[in-house]
Design a protein around this motif. Structure first.
Motif, mmCIF file in Angstrom:
data_model
loop_
_atom_site.group_PDB
_atom_site.id
_atom_site.type_symbol
_atom_site.label_atom_id
_atom_site.label_comp_id
_atom_site.label_asym_id
_atom_site.label_seq_id
_atom_site.Cartn_x
_atom_site.Cartn_y
_atom_site.Cartn_z
ATOM 1 N N VAL A 104 0.799 -1.228 0.000
ATOM 2 C CA VAL A 104 0.000 0.000 0.000
ATOM 3 C C VAL A 104 0.837 1.287 0.000
ATOM 4 C CG1 VAL A 104 -2.096 -0.961 0.993
ATOM 5 C CG2 VAL A 104 -0.281 -0.144 2.493
ATOM 6 N N PRO A 125 0.742 3.055 -4.018
ATOM 7 C CA PRO A 125 -0.204 4.086 -4.465
ATOM 8 C C PRO A 125 0.125 5.456 -3.872
ATOM 9 C CG PRO A 125 -1.388 2.121 -3.758
ATOM 10 C CD PRO A 125 0.055 1.891 -3.461
ATOM 11 N N ILE A 126 0.496 5.499 -2.595
ATOM 12 C CA ILE A 126 0.844 6.774 -1.952
ATOM 13 C C ILE A 126 2.012 7.425 -2.689
ATOM 14 C CG2 ILE A 126 1.742 7.796 0.177
ATOM 15 C CD1 ILE A 126 -0.961 6.839 0.708
ATOM 16 N N LEU A 181 2.892 7.006 -5.709
ATOM 17 C CA LEU A 181 2.468 7.482 -7.032
ATOM 18 C C LEU A 181 1.680 8.785 -6.931
ATOM 19 C CD1 LEU A 181 2.031 7.138 -10.104
ATOM 20 C CD2 LEU A 181 -0.033 5.846 -9.559
ATOM 21 N N PHE A 182 0.671 8.805 -6.046
ATOM 22 C CA PHE A 182 -0.244 9.949 -6.015
ATOM 23 C C PHE A 182 0.468 11.221 -5.550
ATOM 24 C CE2 PHE A 182 -3.551 6.542 -4.774
ATOM 25 C CZ PHE A 182 -3.608 6.113 -6.083
ATOM 26 N N LEU A 183 1.400 11.081 -4.618
ATOM 27 C CA LEU A 183 1.989 12.280 -4.012
ATOM 28 C C LEU A 183 3.374 12.628 -4.547
ATOM 29 C CD1 LEU A 183 0.976 11.671 -0.279
ATOM 30 C CD2 LEU A 183 -0.229 13.007 -2.011
ATOM 31 N N GLU A 211 5.836 11.500 -9.888
ATOM 32 C CA GLU A 211 6.063 12.390 -11.027
ATOM 33 C C GLU A 211 6.865 13.618 -10.610
ATOM 34 O OE1 GLU A 211 2.542 13.056 -13.438
ATOM 35 O OE2 GLU A 211 1.685 11.209 -12.658
ATOM 36 N N ARG A 212 6.615 14.111 -9.410
ATOM 37 C CA ARG A 212 7.355 15.282 -8.924
ATOM 38 C C ARG A 212 8.829 14.950 -8.739
ATOM 39 N NH1 ARG A 212 2.346 15.856 -5.818
ATOM 40 N NH2 ARG A 212 1.305 17.745 -6.547
ATOM 41 N N PHE A 261 4.694 4.061 4.804
ATOM 42 C CA PHE A 261 5.401 5.294 4.452
ATOM 43 C C PHE A 261 6.900 5.071 4.269
ATOM 44 C CE2 PHE A 261 1.580 6.633 6.862
ATOM 45 C CZ PHE A 261 0.915 7.211 5.803
ATOM 46 N N ARG A 309 5.266 7.296 -13.797
ATOM 47 C CA ARG A 309 3.982 6.800 -13.298
ATOM 48 C C ARG A 309 3.690 5.404 -13.841
ATOM 49 N NH1 ARG A 309 0.897 9.992 -17.538
ATOM 50 N NH2 ARG A 309 1.557 11.896 -16.558
ATOM 51 N N VAL A 353 5.333 2.809 -11.649
ATOM 52 C CA VAL A 353 4.665 2.480 -10.393
ATOM 53 C C VAL A 353 3.515 1.517 -10.651
ATOM 54 C CG1 VAL A 353 3.495 3.351 -8.346
ATOM 55 C CG2 VAL A 353 5.268 4.706 -9.418
ATOM 56 N N ARG A 391 7.354 24.436 -7.471
ATOM 57 C CA ARG A 391 6.057 23.789 -7.613
ATOM 58 C C ARG A 391 5.685 23.652 -9.096
ATOM 59 N NH1 ARG A 391 1.592 22.246 -3.997
ATOM 60 N NH2 ARG A 391 0.158 21.387 -5.517
ATOM 61 N N GLU A 434 5.219 20.209 -11.206
ATOM 62 C CA GLU A 434 3.924 19.863 -11.797
ATOM 63 C C GLU A 434 4.010 19.700 -13.317
ATOM 64 O OE1 GLU A 434 1.029 19.316 -10.298
ATOM 65 O OE2 GLU A 434 0.931 20.436 -8.425
#
Lengths: 106, 568
Positions: B115, B118-119, B121-123, B126-127, B291, B313, B316, B553, B557
């Motif tokens: 688990v 996914p964390i 990847l989402f957060l 890509e950054r 984490f 992405r 992942v 930022r 992005e």
């Protein structure tokens, strides 16, 4: 080395509607998915910690317990949410990003 | 709590705590006769990987080639390599062994390790790719003062890598002694020397491809075992579970339990067990697992090997898919071992324990479904797995020293690629020597705490620093250094005061910190200190740090100005 883009250009970009739309929708989507996986996982852990017998209940009277589909369900959920994010990013966010980047070139 | 700590160890890296204990009881007693089929297959794997290394060496010319394979790995390849980093011999042997012993609990650990993806990847994924070049410190220090943040990141990377590495080396030595019948010291030296070859000459290209080859072999082998097991039950998991419960009940009866107690022991394998005793430890461990994944330097490093954020992405998704599939197979393999191995006296010693130690459940099962040749194959794959994971760890540690400490802090960025590369290679040699020496010194130590500690450290120090530097404008240099250091020191301190060290190693009667993992305190503490110190920070540097946020930022992005596949 990459073409250097000045920080003030980036700050101007941050104010454009295209950029704001992209980041707002993408970050909101990511936040929703993050919340789902956090709830699913820590819900699972809390269930195990505070009511361990719950997942030990038999399904349909057989040897298989509720814990098996729940556990496998979280594995599948993790993969599915990851897939959902990648699918939407490839289909929607990348196109939005391309529009943002065209604005920089122009 | 001991049980939780042991579980982490078995799962996370290489763990083999049971083997360690078996060894402590009877030094050398667990050594098996030399397995020539396994040795032959392993020799074949080594030749193949040395061939890959030769090919990779010709492509490895710049620092970028060395650290990140020139950014030329595809999303699919990287996903498989990442999955390979996670599918260590311990995941395969450790989780299946835990399921063999305790049933359902093994699945809980698998889920914890999955688990985090996914964390990530989402957060972050890509950054990370958009801001970094070689190490996660590139990202964490992007808008901050380079020297303090990179120094922190390098120390934290080296701590995580070193503990993970020692655990792998100790595990490797024990595993190889058990599988191939080689003495422990030889086994550690062989792993150290082969790994050095891969990393030194082939850099990230060789490290990645060795990992990919191994991941393919391991997935194939595990699939074969799982299908063979299910086939014996007409592909009905229910029938397999029912038989496993029956076997465990019979075993309990055989040990003199009353019918009710035996029936309960049997059905216990289908429900959570060891986790239950202490909710705080369960939650704390859950946090470290989830984490920690998003803070392991050798995992984060892999996001710089792909050309762009899209490939990051995709990596992942592939990694999550393969790892999830692998844990599914491991679940079946663990139950298969209960049914096929625990009932066959040929795999058990006089006391009914597994021959060769508790971690051998999957190995014996391989023999039960595939005979001697498949046993040799599985043994060779298990060894290959350790080599590949150790190589990735060493490369990650070396890049922290050469790129973060030497090139950025010591030489203040005024260093050419060739010189940085030389420092990196020297560091590889030093790390390999340290790993071999510590691997031998720690031979009879319980490696359990080292892997759980590596995960807790990553969750307590690297993850909060990365997340807040990426997402919080108010974050400052002083904040991340103070918060990261807090997480690091607290995770270390609480681990020393916990039962695994304070009682088991240091011999005190009661632990000062009674829980299995420090993460439930150390991780929030790191977040809090970053917030507090950053908020109170009125220095001139803090103004620069906050002022740099918006541009960072936008870069994170959009990928504007990101190091590309060809130019870095």
């Amino acid at each position: 080395m990459t073409v250097t883009v000045q920080d003030d250009v980036l700050e101007q970009l941050a104010a454009t509607p295209a950029y704001r739309h992209l980041t707002r929708t993408r970050n909101r989507f990511a936040a929703v998915l993050t919340t789902i996986i956090l709830i699913a996982y820590f819900g699972f852990i809390l269930l195990i910690a505070f009511d361990p017998t719950f997942l030990g209940r038999s399904i349909a009277g057989g040897a298989t317990t509720l814990g098996v589909p729940v556990g496998l369900g979280i594995i599948i959920l993790a993969i599915a949410l990851t897939g959902l994010y990648v699918w939407r990013a490839n289909r929607v966010f990348d196109a939005d990003l391309a529009a943002v980047l065209r604005a920089v070139d122009a | 709590m001991r049980r939780i700590a042991t579980g982490v160890a078995t799962v996370g890296g290489i763990a083999l705590a049971d083997a360690a204990q078996a060894h402590a009881v009877a030094p050398g007693g667990a050594q098996q006769p030399t397995n020539w089929i396994a040795l032959g297959m392993f020799a074949g794997f080594v030749l193949l990987t040395l061939g890959i290394t030769r090919w990779a060496a010709r492509k490895t010319k710049t620092a970028s080639d060395f650290y990140t394979a020139g950014g030329g790995i595809t999303g699919f390849q990287n996903g498989l390599a990442i999955a390979g980093d996670f599918m260590s011999a311990a995941s395969f042997l450790g989780i299946s062994a835990q399921i063999y012993a305790d049933g359902y609990d093994g699945l809980i650990y698998s889920i914890g390790f999955l688990v985090g993806w996914p964390i990530l990847l989402f957060l972050m994924a890509e950054r990370l790719r958009n801001l970094g070049r070689f190490t996660f410190a590139d990202v964490a220090s992007f808008r901050f003062a380079q020297t303090p943040v990179r120094t922190f990141a390098a120390i934290s990377t080296l701590m995580v890598v070193l503990f993970y590495l020692i655990a792998q080396m100790v595990g490797a030595g024990q595993l190889i002694r058990l599988l191939f019948g080689l003495p422990y010291g030889y086994a550690v030296v062989i792993v150290g020397v082969l790994m050095t070859f891969y990393v030194l000459f082939g850099g990230m290209t060789a490290t990645t491809w060795v990992q990919i080859v191994k991941a393919g072999l391991l997935l194939g082998a595990a699939t074969f075992i799982a299908v063979a097991v299910l086939a014996k039950f007409g592909f009905s998991p229910e029938a397999m579970f029912a038989r496993a419960v029956e076997v465990k009940t019979q075993l309990a009866l055989g040990k003199g339990a009353t019918p009710e107690v035996a029936a309960r022991a049997g059905s216990a394998i289908m429900a959570p067990g060891g986790f239950v005793k202490d909710p705080v430890s369960a939650i704390s461990l859950g946090m470290a697992l989830m984490f920690g994944t998003a803070g392991l330097p050798h995992i984060l490093m892999r996001f710089f090997t792909v050309p762009d954020a899209k490939a990051a992405r995709t990596s992942v998704l592939w990694a999550t898919g393969w790892i999830g599939y692998f844990y599914l197979l491991t679940f079946i393999i663990g139950f298969g071992a209960i049914v096929l191995v625990a009932t066959d006296p040929g795999y058990l010693d006089a006391a009914g324990a597994l021959r060769g130690g508790g971690n051998m459940a999957a190995i014996h099962l391989a023999h039960a479904v595939g005979g001697d040749i498949f046993l040799g194959f599985i043994s060779a794959v298990a060894f290959a797995t350790i080599l590949a994971v150790v190589a990735g760890l060493t490369l990650s540690g070396a890049s922290a020293v050469s790129h973060d400490l030497y090139a950025s802090v010591f030489a203040r960025g005024r260093v050419d690629s060739a010189k940085e590369l030389r420092v990196s290679r020297i560091t590889v040699l030093v790390l390999a020597a340290i790993a071999i020496v510590l691997g031998i010194l720690f031979e009879s130590q319980n490696v359990a705490f080292m892997v759980s500690f590596a995960f807790a450290l990553a969750a307590s120090a690297n993850f909060p620093v990365l997340l807040l530097s990426l997402l919080w404008r108010g974050c400052t240099t002083r904040g991340v250094v103070a918060g990261g250091a807090t997480g690091l020191v607290l995770a270390l301190g609480l681990t020393i005061l916990s039962p695994a060290i304070w009682v088991t190693v240091l011999g005190h009667t009661a632990p000062i910190y009674p829980y299995g993992s420090p993460a439930i305190f150390s991780m929030p503490a790191a977040f809090f200190v970053i917030w507090l110190v950053s908020t109170l920070d009125r220095s001139g540097r803090a103004a620069v740090d906050r002022g740099g946020y918006l541009a960072q930022r936008v870069r994170s992005e959009t990928g504007i100005g990101a190091a590309g596949a060809s130019d870095h």
